[in-house]
Motif scaffolding. Structure first.
Motif, PDB file in Angstrom:
ATOM      1  N   ASP A  64     -32.708  -1.898  21.727  1.00 44.89           N
ATOM      2  CA  ASP A  64     -33.300  -0.969  22.698  1.00 44.89           C
ATOM      3  C   ASP A  64     -33.639   0.361  22.042  1.00 44.89           C
ATOM      4  O   ASP A  64     -34.708   0.924  22.269  1.00 44.89           O
ATOM      5  CB  ASP A  64     -32.342  -0.729  23.874  1.00 44.89           C
ATOM      6  CG  ASP A  64     -32.327  -1.867  24.870  1.00 44.89           C
ATOM      7  OD1 ASP A  64     -33.307  -2.643  24.919  1.00 44.89           O
ATOM      8  OD2 ASP A  64     -31.323  -1.979  25.611  1.00 44.89           O
ATOM      9  N   ASP A  69     -38.139  -5.742  21.707  1.00 41.64           N
ATOM     10  CA  ASP A  69     -38.042  -6.469  22.972  1.00 41.64           C
ATOM     11  C   ASP A  69     -36.813  -7.373  22.920  1.00 41.64           C
ATOM     12  O   ASP A  69     -36.868  -8.483  22.397  1.00 41.64           O
ATOM     13  CB  ASP A  69     -39.313  -7.290  23.204  1.00 41.64           C
ATOM     14  CG  ASP A  69     -39.302  -8.011  24.534  1.00 41.64           C
ATOM     15  OD1 ASP A  69     -38.402  -7.750  25.369  1.00 41.64           O
ATOM     16  OD2 ASP A  69     -40.196  -8.848  24.752  1.00 41.64           O
ATOM     17  N   SER A  71     -35.279  -8.825  25.321  1.00 37.18           N
ATOM     18  CA  SER A  71     -35.228  -9.903  26.314  1.00 37.18           C
ATOM     19  C   SER A  71     -35.614 -11.240  25.692  1.00 37.18           C
ATOM     20  O   SER A  71     -35.355 -12.294  26.261  1.00 37.18           O
ATOM     21  CB  SER A  71     -36.144  -9.587  27.494  1.00 37.18           C
ATOM     22  OG  SER A  71     -37.488  -9.544  27.067  1.00 37.18           O
TER      23      SER A  71
END
Length: 104
Positions: A64, A69, A71
């Motif tokens: 982060d 990314d 995710s």
């Protein structure tokens, strides 16, 4: 006895890779004479992100901070591998719960 220990340490040390016919180790072991500037830029950014954190961080938190990314597992796992490589070379410390922190 000390000679035997020195021989064991030398044999346990990772061997450098080959780049352009020359022996290099991209992620050097942290020793008193080695500065963080010897690390590749990606690893310097990771090290800085962990150092700026208020406490131990997960790979997801580092991602982060770096704008990755997190995710997508295929983006997070290479970052986790780099963190573990920094742990193996003595730049970071991995806690039993899987979080990473700086070495003192």
């Amino acid at each position: 006895m000390s000679e035997q220990l020195a021989d064991e340490r030398a044999s346990a040390a990772p061997t450098p890779g080959q780049v352009g016919g020359r022996a290099v180790m991209l992620i050097p072991h942290r020793t008193s004479g080695v500065e963080k500037t010897t690390l590749p830029p990606d690893y310097q950014r990771i090290l800085a992100a962990v150092r700026q954190a208020a406490g131990p961080v997960t790979a997801r938190q580092v991602g982060d901070t770096l704008g990755i990314d997190v995710s997508v597992r295929s983006k997070l796992e290479p970052l986790r591998g780099k963190l573990v490589r920094l742990v193996d070379r003595g730049w970071l410390r991995k806690l039993p719960d899987g979080r990473f922190t700086t070495r003192l």
